[in-house]
Design an enzyme around this catalytic site. Structure first.
Site, mmCIF file in Angstrom:
data_model
loop_
_atom_site.group_PDB
_atom_site.id
_atom_site.type_symbol
_atom_site.label_atom_id
_atom_site.label_comp_id
_atom_site.label_asym_id
_atom_site.label_seq_id
_atom_site.Cartn_x
_atom_site.Cartn_y
_atom_site.Cartn_z
ATOM 1 C CE LYS A 225 -3.197 2.754 2.773
ATOM 2 N NZ LYS A 225 -4.161 2.839 3.877
ATOM 3 C CD GLU A 276 -5.201 9.142 10.349
ATOM 4 O OE1 GLU A 276 -5.675 9.496 9.254
ATOM 5 O OE2 GLU A 276 -4.279 8.343 10.457
HETATM 6 C C1 LIG Z 1 -4.045 10.832 3.415
HETATM 7 C C2 LIG Z 1 -5.248 11.308 3.721
HETATM 8 O O1 LIG Z 1 -6.239 10.558 4.269
HETATM 9 C C3 LIG Z 1 -6.027 9.187 4.539
HETATM 10 C C4 LIG Z 1 -6.460 8.322 3.416
HETATM 11 C C5 LIG Z 1 -7.705 7.727 3.396
HETATM 12 C C6 LIG Z 1 -8.115 6.859 2.237
HETATM 13 O O2 LIG Z 1 -7.382 6.761 1.255
HETATM 14 O O3 LIG Z 1 -9.199 6.247 2.282
HETATM 15 C C7 LIG Z 1 -8.589 7.917 4.457
HETATM 16 C C8 LIG Z 1 -8.194 8.565 5.593
HETATM 17 C C9 LIG Z 1 -6.764 8.824 5.809
HETATM 18 O O4 LIG Z 1 -6.186 7.644 6.251
HETATM 19 C C10 LIG Z 1 -5.575 12.743 3.502
HETATM 20 O O5 LIG Z 1 -6.700 13.158 3.758
HETATM 21 O O6 LIG Z 1 -4.689 13.490 3.067
#
Ligand SMILES: C=C(O[C@@H]1C=C(C(=O)O)C=C[C@H]1O)C(=O)O
Ligand SMILES: [Mg+2]
EC number: 5.4.4.2
Length: 468
Positions: A225, A276
């Site tokens: 990932k 987060e």
């Molecule tokens: C990296 C980001 O968000 C991240 C990526 C996510 C996803 O791809 O589903 C969801 C929440 C976070 O873990 C961001 O908002 O910049």
């Protein structure tokens, strides 16, 4: 169109500003006498008789840095102005906070008085190439506040922190800084900035190639990932007011922690509202979370329920999410016992999007420093990838802009507690340019166009704030 005005600050006629300044001066004088030049940290505070908006207050002071924090869980807001002591530096061996700094800060954390928070933040990647706009932030910065305005419920207190012997010797200067504190009305904090241009880094075509390259690497290397990010530069015809924008952003993001960090008053400001949390600790209790996997909110209840179901049952999003869970469990293993992970993620529904979320708790081994927890957890695969090292290298090689503090840790620590957020849903305000940052987790099965749209949706809070 974006006429920005900060509202709800009391004017000098609603608050006897002189009385507040005098009361704080008296407390500082007393403290200076009783500290007697002995090496120590001391905090004094006075009640401010009228509830003040800490953001509005912090925005008009002249001292730097300015740090802002509105907690997502408690009705508690901090504006930190000036530093009694600051540590800033460059990358060491590649750890987020170099081991030498962890060691240097430990005795300070140990002797902090209860009300004093050490604030800090760091770059996503300490060793990656840096753009000029991020220069003042350092690879990492920690600091003890000079002044803190803390509002909790309807109670507002103004704190001053003194570090002896330096501050006791130089207390006249400190008293003058108190005289310079303002408690003003700010409807004049107003600009008519119009958006004139948008630049995407990468462009949509480059993004499609990047995501395909990532999926290719996932198939052919150990990469599982990688979170790829985009920077969107919005150019305006006038300078923007970062704090007016943050004021609006936090009204659009009720479940998020709103934050701001400005190293120099005339320089760039980093602002955001993130769902987060990297971790929160109190004593030996650690709380952290995995947030990954995304769908928009629906326009109608039926639509919304459908998107919810889609997210909860999406194999691709569940895999994106599981990488974060697994990495957190691995990172905590050497530091904690009783790592408690839910079997299946639940839904975190925000204003314009929804995520998969797992709340994780653990019991830390005795006297684990929050800085060790920070180094162990950051970057999780919510913003980096799996394995971390390969993902970082992929990001360094393919991303065409500097993330700076975007996706890095930002937060506070006290003697027995700490909270660090993951600085996503964030932007850098540099005079007439607003750079929005956001990323998406790329896994096997990622579709480049959908990932572009997912990021576009993650930028929607800022768009709403700009249009408000
Ligand atoms: C990296 C980001 O968000 C991240 C990526 C996510 C996803 O791809 O589903 C969801 C929440 C976070 O873990 C961001 O908002 O910049
Ligand atoms: Mg995603």
């Amino acid at each position: 169109m974006i006429p920005l005005s900060l509202v709800s600050a009391p004017s000098d006629d609603r608050i006897d500003a002189d009385a507040v300044r005098q009361a704080l001066r008296a407390k500082v004088r007393q403290a200076v006498q009783s500290m007697n030049g002995v090496k120590q940290v001391r905090a004094v505070s006075v009640k401010v008789p009228v509830a003040i908006d800490p953001l509005a207050w912090g925005a008009v002071q002249t001292q730097a840095p300015f740090v802002y924090w509105r907690s997502r869980t408690t009705d508690s807001t901090y504006a930190v102005v000036g530093a009694a002591r600051q540590w800033q530096g460059e990358a060491g061996s590649g750890e987020t906070v170099p081991a030498s700094v962890v060691e240097r800060l430990a005795p300070w954390l140990d002797r902090l008085p209860p009300a004093v928070r050490l604030w800090g933040g760091a770059r996503f990647d300490p060793t990656s190439e840096r753009e000029a706009a991020w220069a003042d932030f350092g690879a990492w910065t920690f600091m003890l506040p000079r002044f803190t305005l803390h509002r909790s419920g309807s109670t507002t207190r103004l704190h001053a922190t003194l570090v002896a012997p330096h501050d006791t010797a130089a207390h006249e200067a400190l008293l003058r800084q108190i005289d310079a504190l303002r408690f003003p009305n700010i409807p004049d904090a107003h600009t008519d900035a119009h958006r004139i241009r948008r630049t995407d880094r990468p462009t949509r075509a480059e993004w499609m190639r990047q995501v395909r390259a990532a999926v290719q690497s996932i198939r052919s290397t150990d990469l599982r990932k990688v979170v790829l990010a985009r920077a969107v530069d919005l150019h305006f015809d006038h300078a923007l007011m970062p704090w007016a924008l943050l004021h609006r952003l936090q009204q659009e993001t009720p479940q998020c922690t709103a934050f701001g960090w400005q190293p120099k008053r005339s320089g760039p400001a980093f602002i955001g509202a993130t769902p987060e949390r990297l971790f929160r600790m109190h004593g030996d209790t650690l709380r952290t979370e995995a947030i990954a996997g995304t769908r928009p909110r629906g326009a109608t209840p039926a639509d919304d329920a459908m998107l919810r179901h889609e997210l909860l049952t999406s194999d691709k999003d569940r895999r994106e999410h599981a990488f974060v869970q697994d990495a957190i469990a691995d990172a905590l293993a050497p530091l904690a016992t009783d790592v408690n992970m839910p079997d299946a993620p639940s839904e975190l529904a925000l204003q314009r999007k929804r995520h998969l979320r797992s709340e994780i708790t653990a019991t830390l081994h005795e006297s684990t420093s929050p800085l060790n927890v920070l180094n162990a957890l950051h970057p999780t695969p919510a913003v980096g990838g799996t394995p971390t090292r390969t993902a970082r290298a992929f990001i360094r090689e393919h991303e065409s802009f500097d993330r700076g503090w975007y996706a890095g840790p930002v937060g506070w620590m006290t003697q027995d507690a700490a909270e660090m957020l993951v600085a996503i849903r964030s932007a850098l305000v540099d005079r007439d340019t607003l750079t929005l940052y956001s990323g998406a987790g790329i896994v096997e099965g990622s579709d480049p166009a959908s990932e572009w749209d997912e990021i576009e949706n993650k930028l929607a809070d800022f768009k709403a704030a700009l249009e408000r």
